[in-house]
Design a protein around this motif. Sequence first.
Motif: not given
Lengths: 342, 342
Positions: B12, B122, B146, B148, B150, B177, B179-181, B183-184, B188
Motif C-alpha cells: 500500500s 472510495l 469505502d 481503505v 491499513d 477497511h 487492508v492494503d490499498a 490489494k483492495f 474491486h
Amino acid sequence: MFKIDRNQGPGSPGRRRRAPNSESAVDDVQQLHEEKGKKWFTEMNAVNPKLLPGMQTDVEVSDIIAKRKTDRHDFILLNTTAFGKVLVFDGTIQITQKDCWTYYEMSTHLPLTCHPNPRKVLIVGGLDGSGLAKEILKHESVESVDHVEDDEEMVNLLKKHFHASGFDYDNPKFKYHPVDAKKFLKLHQGEFDVIISDFSVPPPNADGLFGESYFELVKDALKPDGITITLTSGIWVEMRRPTRILTEKIRWLRNLFPSVDYYGFNIPSCASGQGGNIICSVTPEVDFRRPERPLSEDQLADWSLGYYNLDIHAAAFALPQFVKNQLYPTGRHSDFAIYPYQ
Amino acid sequence: MFKIDRNQGPGSPGRRRRAPNSESAVDDVQQLHEEKGKKWFTEMNAVNPKLLPGMQTDVEVSDIIAKRKTDRHDFILLNTTAFGKVLVFDGTIQITQKDCWTYYEMSTHLPLTCHPNPRKVLIVGGLDGSGLAKEILKHESVESVDHVEDDEEMVNLLKKHFHASGFDYDNPKFKYHPVDAKKFLKLHQGEFDVIISDFSVPPPNADGLFGESYFELVKDALKPDGITITLTSGIWVEMRRPTRILTEKIRWLRNLFPSVDYYGFNIPSCASGQGGNIICSVTPEVDFRRPERPLSEDQLADWSLGYYNLDIHAAAFALPQFVKNQLYPTGRHSDFAIYPYQ
C-alpha cells in the motif's frame, strides 16, 4: 476593532513613530539566530499582531546585506536560501526577490486593465517604486508614473541593494518625489487615472493607511473614472476573529467609493502564503473581474509575465464561502460572473 | 526528477519503511523546543525535502496530545494556538483542526459535482476518513463510502483524538477497511464512481503514490465515467526547479487518463499556504471547471460550507502564467473558460 483616530494630525502613511513599548526587530536575538551552523531569520508574529498569532516563519539567511534603524522602521536586508534577497521592516517580511513579481504584476496589470485609458499613474509607498513602475510602463497608454515616498534614504538603499525588477530609474516617464504623501495628494487634485497605495504593514490604530482622511485625499486626486488599489494581507490573516479587519476596511471604503472589491493572490513569503488588494473606483457598479482592456496573448508573452493572466485576473476575485458570507452578507456578491452557469 | 521504480514490490502507499538515514521527527529537539516560556513545533524542510528548502514554519504548542512511532511514521498530535489540534507525520504538518475543512471540501465537492451521478466513492488514505466522508455523504446520490487504510492503530488514534469533522463513524453508508490499498483495488475492478487518493507526503522515489502501477489499479477500479483525484502540494512547492514535480506527475497521469487537470486552494498551515489536487477522468475532454451538477445556493447554505462554492470551483483551476507555461506549453490551456471574454 480597527480604530480610526480622526483627530490625528496629518502626515504621510510612513510618518509614524515607533510605539514606545515596541521591540526592536533588528536587535532581537530571536529573530536572527543560529541553529546547527545555519543562520535563520524568524518573522515573529509577536512583533506584528496583524499576522497569524501562534504561527511564524523562518528563512535561512546566508548573509545580512544592510541594516538601518530610524525613528520609523527597523530595516534589514537579508540574503536567503529560499527567497534570494529579503527585505524586512520591523520584524515583518515585506518583499522578497524570488516572489515579488507576483505582487508587482497583480498590483499593476489588474487595476490598469480595468481602466479604459490609464495615462497618469501614482504610486504611494511601494518601496523604491521600481517593481511597480516597470510593470505599469509596459502599458503604452501610460504617460507618467509618479512615485511618492518621503523616506529617501530607504529608497536609495533599495535602489542600491534590492532592485529585483532591473527597472531603469532614468526612464523619463518615471518621477520620484521624496515628499509627504498627503501633502502631495492635496496638490494634485483630479490628476490621476490610477493610484496604487502600497505601504508596509501599519500599526492597527494608524490613521493614514486606512483612515478615511487618507482615502478622501486619494479620491480627490483621482480623475472622475479613476481606480485605486490598496495593499492588504491574505484572507486568513485579514478575516481573523474577532477583528475581521477586511470587513471593516471594505465597509469604510464603501463610504467613499461606489465600487469596492477585494482580490487575492498566492505569494509564499507572505504570512499564510497570500496577499491581496482592495480595489475601488469612483465610477459606480464597476465589475473589476472584467477588464476594460484585456491583455492579448501576444502582450502576455511579450511582457514576460510570470503570474498575471486573464484567468488569474478573474479568479483572484473568487472568495471562499466564509469570506463571502462576511463581506457580502446580503448576497450582493452571489451573481459573481466567473462561474459560467450563473 | 521523480523516479518511478517499476520493480518495487507491491504494497500500500503507506507501506513504506523509513529510509535508514532519515531523522526521527519526534525526537528531534529542534522540532519541539522552548523559547521564552513558550513551546514551539518547527516544521523543518530538512526532514522533508519536498517543502520549500530554506523556509520553515513554527507553530506555538500548548500541549502534546499523543505521540506514536512505527516503522512507517513518526506521529505527533499537538494542541496549538494558531490551528487547534495539529497532526504531524515525520516532521511535516499533515492537517490542522482550524483549516482542515478547506481540504475536505475541495477534495470532495469539486470531484463529486463533476461526476454525473456519484454513487460509490472510495477514499484511499485520508487519515481516519471522517473529514472527507462527512462531505461526500452530503451528496444524496452517494450510496457508499469505502475507506481503505491499513494502519488501523493510526485510524483509531485519530478517531479518539482528532475527529475535527464530528462525523458519525457508525453511518451505515461508511465502511472502513484496514487492508492494503493495492490489494483492495485489485478486488474491486470497475466499481467506483469517484476515488480520492489522499496520502501523507511520500518520499520522492516512492512507487505507490505517483507510480503508474498504483494509478493503473485506480483506473481499473473506476467505472467507465469515473473520476479520481490525488493529493499534491501548492504550485510554489510543486513547480520548484529543477524537478518541477507537478509537470512530471501530470505527464505520467496523462499516459493513463485522457482528462487530467490541476486545481489549487489556500490552506495556511501548508507549506507556502497552498494545497492542490490533480483530477483525472476516464472520459476524454472533460472540462472539470464546469461541474456536471452545480450545487444550488440552498445546498451551499444547508451544507454549511466554509470554503467551496461555485466561483471557487472554477477559480481553483486558474494557473499563474509561470505554471501555465510549464504545464501547458502547447497552449492547450489557453482556451480556459473562466475568463468571460474568451
